[in-house]
Design an enzyme around this catalytic site. Structure first.
Site, short mmCIF file in Angstrom:
data_model
loop_
_atom_site.label_atom_id
_atom_site.label_comp_id
_atom_site.label_asym_id
_atom_site.label_seq_id
_atom_site.Cartn_x
_atom_site.Cartn_y
_atom_site.Cartn_z
N GLU A 170 0.85 -1.20 0.00
CA GLU A 170 0.00 0.00 0.00
C GLU A 170 0.89 1.25 0.00
OE1 GLU A 170 -2.50 1.43 -0.73
OE2 GLU A 170 -4.06 1.32 0.79
N ASP A 171 0.39 2.33 -0.56
CA ASP A 171 1.15 3.59 -0.54
C ASP A 171 1.06 4.25 0.83
OD1 ASP A 171 -1.57 4.03 -0.85
OD2 ASP A 171 -1.38 5.47 -2.49
N ASP A 218 -4.34 5.50 6.17
CA ASP A 218 -4.92 6.69 6.76
C ASP A 218 -5.95 6.24 7.82
OD1 ASP A 218 -5.39 9.81 5.97
OD2 ASP A 218 -7.33 8.87 6.27
N PHE A 278 -2.27 15.99 3.78
CA PHE A 278 -2.55 15.24 2.55
C PHE A 278 -1.33 15.31 1.65
CE2 PHE A 278 -4.64 13.62 -1.18
CZ PHE A 278 -5.45 12.64 -0.61
N ARG A 290 0.62 12.22 -9.53
CA ARG A 290 1.15 10.87 -9.32
C ARG A 290 2.59 10.74 -9.84
NH1 ARG A 290 -2.96 7.38 -7.67
NH2 ARG A 290 -4.99 7.74 -8.58
P1 IMP Z 1 -7.70 4.57 4.29
O1 IMP Z 1 -8.67 3.53 3.84
O2 IMP Z 1 -8.37 5.76 4.91
O3 IMP Z 1 -6.61 3.99 5.18
O4 IMP Z 1 -7.05 5.19 3.02
C1 IMP Z 1 -6.12 4.54 2.29
C2 IMP Z 1 -6.08 5.01 0.87
O5 IMP Z 1 -6.41 6.38 0.72
C3 IMP Z 1 -4.67 4.86 0.38
O6 IMP Z 1 -4.61 3.70 -0.38
C4 IMP Z 1 -4.42 6.07 -0.46
O7 IMP Z 1 -4.54 5.73 -1.81
C5 IMP Z 1 -5.47 7.06 -0.07
N1 IMP Z 1 -4.87 8.13 0.75
C6 IMP Z 1 -4.93 8.30 2.08
N2 IMP Z 1 -4.27 9.39 2.49
C7 IMP Z 1 -3.74 9.92 1.37
C8 IMP Z 1 -2.90 11.06 1.12
O8 IMP Z 1 -2.49 11.82 2.01
N3 IMP Z 1 -2.59 11.26 -0.19
C9 IMP Z 1 -2.99 10.47 -1.20
N4 IMP Z 1 -3.75 9.38 -1.00
C10 IMP Z 1 -4.13 9.12 0.26
MG MG Z 2 -3.75 3.41 -2.05
#
Ligand code: IMP
Ligand code: MG
Length: 188
Positions: free
Chosen positions: A101-102, A105, A154, A167
């Protein structure tokens, strides 16, 4: 016609060199943890660049597939309502899975995918994320391999986007919403 972007780069968080060093460190950990036949599952789209760099430093026998989920829509908050948009083709039964995963959050995406993959009866499931935003967590999940912990901001670049922009940046940067009114006034 150039497309209007609502966000602008505020500051650089990690340079290309810092990212490369961290990716190498993560690969060393992964190389020593697994001995064979790893199934790497990249979470599209954000993780594509990290995955491509990471696997070049891995010296174990591995296969790669990708899954794409949707949850964000056109903003910066996870909805918590996750859907698989594109599934993997591999059969993961009895295999060691490493999800790549990148950024984590709220944790909704990883929590959902872990549950989903568990149903497919792999031997093990682990998570490797380049970035972690622990202060934003809404569900309790464990990151087995984690690059950098970052504050609540962000970020874009190195595969990550805001509304599909940025990207391609080779570094990771913090973005800010452009105040459209001011922006227009200063540009007339
Ligand atoms: P989560 O489900 O809230 O943990 O979000 C995870 C996904 O949201 C990641 O796979 C990212 O692609 C995207 N994401 C969360 N925070 C960021 C950010 O700061 N920048 C870009 N993408 C984000
Ligand atoms: Mg992602």
């Amino acid at each position: 016609m150039s497309e209007e972007i609502d966000y602008e780069i505020k500051s650089i968080l990690f340079t290309k060199e810092e990212i490369n060093e961290k990716v190498k460190e993560l690969a060393i950990e992964i190389n020593s943890f697994y001995s064979e036949n790893l199934f790497i599952i990249g979470i599209l789209k954000g993780a594509f660049m990290f995955l491509a760099d990471l696997i070049r430093y891995l010296d174990i026998n591995l296969k790669v597939d990708f899954i794409e989920v949707s949850s964000y829509g056109a903003n910066t908050e996870s909805s918590g309502n996750i859907n698989i948009v594109k599934d993997i083709k591999m059969d993961v039964k009895g295999r060691d899975i490493l999800m790549v995963e990148d950024i984590v959050d709220s944790g909704f995406t990883i929590a959902y995918l872990k549950e989903e993959f568990k149903k497919r009866e792999p031997k093990s499931i682990k998570v490797c994320s380049l970035l972690d935003k622990p202060s934003r967590r809404k569900v309790n999940i464990n990151l087995d391999f984690c690059g950098f912990s970052i504050p609540d901001a962000f970020v874009v670049g190195y595969g990550m986007d805001v509304n599909e922009h940025f990207r391609n940046l080779p570094f990771i940067a913090i973005v800010d919403k452009v105040n459209k009114k001011e922006f227009k006034q200063t540009n007339v």
